[in-house]
Design an enzyme around this catalytic site. Sequence first.
Site, PDB file in Angstrom:
ATOM      1  N   CYS A 125       9.091  41.203 110.539  1.00 51.90           N
ATOM      2  CA  CYS A 125      10.197  40.666 111.341  1.00 51.90           C
ATOM      3  C   CYS A 125      10.115  41.148 112.784  1.00 51.90           C
ATOM      4  O   CYS A 125      10.177  40.359 113.720  1.00 51.90           O
ATOM      5  CB  CYS A 125      11.537  41.063 110.723  1.00 51.90           C
ATOM      6  SG  CYS A 125      12.927  40.683 111.784  1.00 51.90           S
ATOM      7  N   CYS A 162      10.118  37.261 113.144  1.00 51.51           N
ATOM      8  CA  CYS A 162      11.371  36.756 113.716  1.00 51.51           C
ATOM      9  C   CYS A 162      11.582  37.141 115.182  1.00 51.51           C
ATOM     10  O   CYS A 162      11.954  36.299 115.994  1.00 51.51           O
ATOM     11  CB  CYS A 162      12.565  37.292 112.927  1.00 51.51           C
ATOM     12  SG  CYS A 162      12.321  37.374 111.173  1.00 51.51           S
ATOM     13  N   LYS A 184       8.905  35.771 117.675  1.00 54.22           N
ATOM     14  CA  LYS A 184       9.070  34.303 117.612  1.00 54.22           C
ATOM     15  C   LYS A 184      10.297  33.863 118.404  1.00 54.22           C
ATOM     16  O   LYS A 184      10.246  32.948 119.200  1.00 54.22           O
ATOM     17  CB  LYS A 184       9.162  33.882 116.139  1.00 54.22           C
ATOM     18  CG  LYS A 184       9.323  32.418 115.834  1.00 54.22           C
ATOM     19  CD  LYS A 184      10.751  31.890 115.848  1.00 54.22           C
ATOM     20  CE  LYS A 184      11.744  32.630 115.024  1.00 54.22           C
ATOM     21  NZ  LYS A 184      11.674  32.430 113.585  1.00 54.22           N
ATOM     22  N   TYR A 200       8.772  26.253 107.807  1.00 50.17           N
ATOM     23  CA  TYR A 200       9.472  26.952 108.897  1.00 50.17           C
ATOM     24  C   TYR A 200       8.505  27.306 110.041  1.00 50.17           C
ATOM     25  O   TYR A 200       8.763  27.020 111.195  1.00 50.17           O
ATOM     26  CB  TYR A 200       9.927  28.327 108.397  1.00 50.17           C
ATOM     27  CG  TYR A 200      11.171  28.479 107.621  1.00 50.17           C
ATOM     28  CD1 TYR A 200      12.333  28.939 108.228  1.00 50.17           C
ATOM     29  CD2 TYR A 200      11.200  28.275 106.250  1.00 50.17           C
ATOM     30  CE1 TYR A 200      13.482  29.188 107.497  1.00 50.17           C
ATOM     31  CE2 TYR A 200      12.347  28.511 105.513  1.00 50.17           C
ATOM     32  CZ  TYR A 200      13.491  28.958 106.148  1.00 50.17           C
ATOM     33  OH  TYR A 200      14.620  29.199 105.435  1.00 50.17           O
ATOM     34  N   GLU A 240       8.530  25.681 113.755  1.00 48.28           N
ATOM     35  CA  GLU A 240       9.018  26.521 114.854  1.00 48.28           C
ATOM     36  C   GLU A 240       7.947  26.653 115.936  1.00 48.28           C
ATOM     37  O   GLU A 240       8.206  26.467 117.125  1.00 48.28           O
ATOM     38  CB  GLU A 240       9.438  27.897 114.333  1.00 48.28           C
ATOM     39  CG  GLU A 240      10.722  27.831 113.509  1.00 48.28           C
ATOM     40  CD  GLU A 240      11.182  29.179 112.992  1.00 48.28           C
ATOM     41  OE1 GLU A 240      10.377  30.142 113.009  1.00 48.28           O
ATOM     42  OE2 GLU A 240      12.353  29.276 112.572  1.00 48.28           O
ATOM     43  N   HIS A 271      37.844  22.088 121.199  1.00 50.08           N
ATOM     44  CA  HIS A 271      37.416  20.899 121.949  1.00 50.08           C
ATOM     45  C   HIS A 271      37.077  21.242 123.387  1.00 50.08           C
ATOM     46  O   HIS A 271      37.771  22.070 123.975  1.00 50.08           O
ATOM     47  CB  HIS A 271      38.560  19.871 121.913  1.00 50.08           C
ATOM     48  CG  HIS A 271      38.198  18.576 122.530  1.00 50.08           C
ATOM     49  ND1 HIS A 271      37.308  17.697 121.958  1.00 50.08           N
ATOM     50  CD2 HIS A 271      38.598  18.019 123.707  1.00 50.08           C
ATOM     51  CE1 HIS A 271      37.186  16.636 122.745  1.00 50.08           C
ATOM     52  NE2 HIS A 271      37.951  16.822 123.804  1.00 50.08           N
ATOM     53  N   GLU A 319      33.062  20.921 116.453  1.00 50.42           N
ATOM     54  CA  GLU A 319      34.414  20.492 116.075  1.00 50.42           C
ATOM     55  C   GLU A 319      34.343  19.364 115.034  1.00 50.42           C
ATOM     56  O   GLU A 319      35.279  19.149 114.269  1.00 50.42           O
ATOM     57  CB  GLU A 319      35.239  20.063 117.292  1.00 50.42           C
ATOM     58  CG  GLU A 319      34.777  18.813 117.984  1.00 50.42           C
ATOM     59  CD  GLU A 319      35.655  18.463 119.193  1.00 50.42           C
ATOM     60  OE1 GLU A 319      36.860  18.258 119.002  1.00 50.42           O
ATOM     61  OE2 GLU A 319      35.126  18.403 120.322  1.00 50.42           O
TER      62      GLU A 319
HETATM   63  P1  NDP Z   1       6.575  27.433 103.890  1.00 47.73           P
HETATM   64  O1  NDP Z   1       6.374  27.649 102.452  1.00 47.73           O
HETATM   65  O2  NDP Z   1       7.936  27.203 104.448  1.00 47.73           O
HETATM   66  O3  NDP Z   1       5.676  26.186 104.353  1.00 47.73           O
HETATM   67  C1  NDP Z   1       4.324  26.099 104.049  1.00 47.73           C
HETATM   68  C2  NDP Z   1       3.840  24.734 104.481  1.00 47.73           C
HETATM   69  O4  NDP Z   1       2.430  24.669 104.333  1.00 47.73           O
HETATM   70  C3  NDP Z   1       4.419  23.599 103.651  1.00 47.73           C
HETATM   71  O5  NDP Z   1       4.621  22.498 104.502  1.00 47.73           O
HETATM   72  C4  NDP Z   1       3.306  23.329 102.649  1.00 47.73           C
HETATM   73  O6  NDP Z   1       3.271  22.010 102.205  1.00 47.73           O
HETATM   74  C5  NDP Z   1       2.087  23.553 103.513  1.00 47.73           C
HETATM   75  N1  NDP Z   1       0.874  23.895 102.784  1.00 47.73           N
HETATM   76  C6  NDP Z   1       0.703  24.875 101.873  1.00 47.73           C
HETATM   77  N2  NDP Z   1      -0.574  24.912 101.457  1.00 47.73           N
HETATM   78  C7  NDP Z   1      -1.224  23.919 102.123  1.00 47.73           C
HETATM   79  C8  NDP Z   1      -2.540  23.448 102.127  1.00 47.73           C
HETATM   80  N3  NDP Z   1      -3.469  23.994 101.364  1.00 47.73           N
HETATM   81  N4  NDP Z   1      -2.860  22.403 102.932  1.00 47.73           N
HETATM   82  C9  NDP Z   1      -1.915  21.837 103.707  1.00 47.73           C
HETATM   83  N5  NDP Z   1      -0.631  22.246 103.754  1.00 47.73           N
HETATM   84  C10 NDP Z   1      -0.302  23.271 102.977  1.00 47.73           C
HETATM   85  O7  NDP Z   1       5.850  28.667 104.577  1.00 47.73           O
HETATM   86  P2  NDP Z   1       5.919  29.281 106.022  1.00 47.73           P
HETATM   87  O8  NDP Z   1       4.625  29.988 106.149  1.00 47.73           O
HETATM   88  O9  NDP Z   1       6.288  28.274 107.060  1.00 47.73           O
HETATM   89  O10 NDP Z   1       7.109  30.318 105.933  1.00 47.73           O
HETATM   90  C11 NDP Z   1       7.100  31.336 104.921  1.00 47.73           C
HETATM   91  C12 NDP Z   1       8.470  31.885 104.717  1.00 47.73           C
HETATM   92  O11 NDP Z   1       8.820  32.697 105.820  1.00 47.73           O
HETATM   93  C13 NDP Z   1       9.578  30.841 104.635  1.00 47.73           C
HETATM   94  O12 NDP Z   1       9.752  30.350 103.345  1.00 47.73           O
HETATM   95  C14 NDP Z   1      10.771  31.605 105.110  1.00 47.73           C
HETATM   96  O13 NDP Z   1      11.363  32.218 104.013  1.00 47.73           O
HETATM   97  C15 NDP Z   1      10.196  32.650 106.040  1.00 47.73           C
HETATM   98  N6  NDP Z   1      10.468  32.280 107.432  1.00 47.73           N
HETATM   99  C16 NDP Z   1      11.752  32.168 107.864  1.00 47.73           C
HETATM  100  C17 NDP Z   1      12.040  31.816 109.160  1.00 47.73           C
HETATM  101  C18 NDP Z   1      13.455  31.672 109.589  1.00 47.73           C
HETATM  102  O14 NDP Z   1      14.336  32.135 108.882  1.00 47.73           O
HETATM  103  N7  NDP Z   1      13.729  31.035 110.722  1.00 47.73           N
HETATM  104  C19 NDP Z   1      10.980  31.567 110.125  1.00 47.73           C
HETATM  105  C20 NDP Z   1       9.663  31.699 109.575  1.00 47.73           C
HETATM  106  C21 NDP Z   1       9.431  32.042 108.275  1.00 47.73           C
HETATM  107  P3  NDP Z   1       4.119  21.524 100.916  1.00 47.73           P
HETATM  108  O15 NDP Z   1       5.518  21.385 101.384  1.00 47.73           O
HETATM  109  O16 NDP Z   1       3.448  20.256 100.576  1.00 47.73           O
HETATM  110  O17 NDP Z   1       3.929  22.582  99.870  1.00 47.73           O
END
Ligand code: NDP
Length: 489
Positions: free
Chosen positions: A42, A47, A50, A177, A181, A472, A477
């Site tokens: 984080c 976080c 980022k 995510y 982002e 407002h 709102e």
């Molecule tokens: P996510 O699990 O959210 O997303 C992973 C993405 O990668 C999905 O779109 C998935 O597709 C895709 N994917 C996975 N494997 C492959 C592959 N082999 N080829 C192509 N696409 C693939 O993971 P993140 O890494 O973005 O984030 C991890 C965690 O970190 C989040 O779940 C969250 O909990 C935390 N996080 C929170 C944030 C916040 O609170 N603002 C910010 C950043 C991270 P598909 O959907 O098809 O599986």
Amino acid sequence: MSFDYDLFVIGGGSGGVRAARVAAAEGAKVAIAEDSRMGGTCVIRGCVPKKLMVFASSYRESLKEAEDYGWEVTAGDFSWPPFKKRLHKELDRLEEIYRSMLNNSNVEIFDARAKLADPHTVELSTGQRVTAKHILIATGGHPVKPGMDNAELGMVSDDIFEMKELPKRILIVGGGYIACEFACVLHNMGVEVEMFIRKSGILRGFDEEAAGLVSEMMQQKGVKIRFGTTIVDMKLAKDVSFEGRGGTATDAAMGAPASDPVANPDIAGGSKGGTDGPIWVKASNGEEREFDQVLFATGRAPNTNDLGLENTDVKLGRKGEIEVDEYSQTAQPSIYAIGDVTDRVALTPVAIREGMAFVETVFKGNPTPVDHELIPSAVFTQPEMGTVGMTEEEAMEQEPVDVYCTSFRPMQQAFLDRPDRVLMKLIVSQANDTVLGCHIVAPGAGEMIQMAGIAVKMGATKAQFDQVCAVHPTMSEELVTMKTPMRSA
Ligand code: NDP
């Protein structure tokens, strides 16, 4: 049996540090081991940096808007190196705060890698062995790349903060995510961003209507999203010859081939991950493309490798996560685990709460299960998305619901005739009027959902939302003025 410590924490991220400090405050003798930087994902590579990048990138639109509002603005391009220098200075400062908080709490710090030698013994990479009555594993997770040839050419999110220069063109693989982002942040910093998303939408698992608006806005602002597409091959471009070589239309317009590091100093750099040269990429539809960097944002995995878990009864789940009960206790009674390594809800505040509940249970004699219900969260895309509770899709599977939803142009941007839209949505139980979910897409949605989350967590009904007088003129709102359901499901 006597131990060197009452508690030994493995991992100095948000959850581990909080648990260590709070246990020490209860009078426990506590030590913590961290083999990287104190603060964990984080603070050091997640976080916090980022969000600082989100702030940095947001000035692009603010400056444009300021001009349209009548300010005389002379905006130049964003320059990564001075921002990066300041960013790392800030991360150093935050790490120091974490260290001094631990020191002030009398938590002993080991800057070393720790492994379990048995259920009460930790072996450090310094060769030292120490014993503890309780061991807390808070080792977090790490980004994973797809298993494909040459994947090492691509970056992961950790590498973004180490880039020497911004790439001119980046391919982001994934639609979660992290992918969304960074797509917004990098686009606003002036990078040409293209995303390959294997499904038909971004942010799987979020309310589809809300995610759909984020996706639409991202594309409208200039992020190129290719749905139903993934990467099937990648190589250093210099090792490949293909028709697309020699520069894109944009390169030509800029008067220099994108791969010329002299004419385009922004791509001369490179990161710890990633490369110094352009990367040739083949997409699943057969198209061949060239990018300066590829970012794999394809998910994260728990850090359970080489922890010595085989010397204990700790059990792992299918994704390599540590299996725990509602009190974060593993199958080995002396060992607990919190945070991303348990793959419950991978969010910093959740890890912190799990750490606090662990201390409450183990050191205060007050068994406290961790409450994972109705956790608000935000995705820091531009516009942001804030969410708490059930999506429309989840709720309609459970019971009949009324969906209150409005999407409109916010006053600030409508004044400038910008096409930006926001969305406010409530999912309401038909049976008892409870607000089951709230989804917001808007600038500042992260701040709004924190407040709305209180009401939803308290079990507020739609009628109670409506009893609250509107503030407002604001965007939020609308959350208390939507009178008629848009649809029922
Ligand atoms: P996510 O699990 O959210 O997303 C992973 C993405 O990668 C999905 O779109 C998935 O597709 C895709 N994917 C996975 N494997 C492959 C592959 N082999 N080829 C192509 N696409 C693939 O993971 P993140 O890494 O973005 O984030 C991890 C965690 O970190 C989040 O779940 C969250 O909990 C935390 N996080 C929170 C944030 C916040 O609170 N603002 C910010 C950043 C991270 P598909 O959907 O098809 O599986």
